[in-house]
Write a protein that holds these residues in place. Structure first.
Motif: not given
Length: 157
Positions: A70-84, A96-107
């Protein structure tokens, strides 16, 4: 080029992840000075996806908690500034979404990232609420919050 893969947070090198958080600016809002607490954060997340360069260098991480249905709480999304700006964050969110395809991503977005999330498909939700843990040394009670001494008490009736 980079690859994304799901990993066990507890198996990551804490110092390597801390370096990424510092390189991503997420360290400004996470307890990076408390290595033991940070290690517990990694170990407690049950859905962790990392992005690595071909040479193995860690360039991004998605740290989430999910029930898988049902729910996936995406607590942290961190990308090195040089790769943003290259799609690393988008790939991490996709994996992340594919790992729990029925769940809504929340952040909860960092102030500087508010405009990024609609760009990758997220919809704004205006009724999110947070309550800091009582023992969180970084907790800042709001001016409107009652102190424990004068907090309303539940009544029975």
């Amino acid at each position: 080029m980079w690859t994304c893969e799901r990993v066990a947070g507890a198996e990551l090198d804490v110092e390597e992840v801390l370096a990424l958080y510092r390189a991503s600016t997420l360290a400004e809002r996470r307890p990076v000075a408390d290595v033991e607490r940070f290690a517990r954060m990694l170990a407690g997340a049950n859905l962790v996806v990392v992005a690595r360069e071909e040479d193995g260098r860690l360039i991004g991480i998605s740290r989430a908690i999910t029930d898988g249905a049902y729910a996936t709480y995406l607590s942290d999304l961190a990308v090195d500034v040089s790769h943003q700006g290259r799609g690393v964050g988008r790939d991490l969110v996709r994996a992340t979404g594919e790992a729990a395809p029925q769940a809504t991503l929340i952040l909860l977005a960092a102030p500087a990232a508010v405009d990024y999330y609609p760009h990758i498909g997220f919809t704004r939700h205006d009724s999110a609420w947070t309550l800091q843990g009582p023992s969180d040394p970084e907790a800042r009670p709001s001016p409107e919050a009652p102190s424990p001494a004068n907090a309303p008490r539940p009544t029975r009736g």
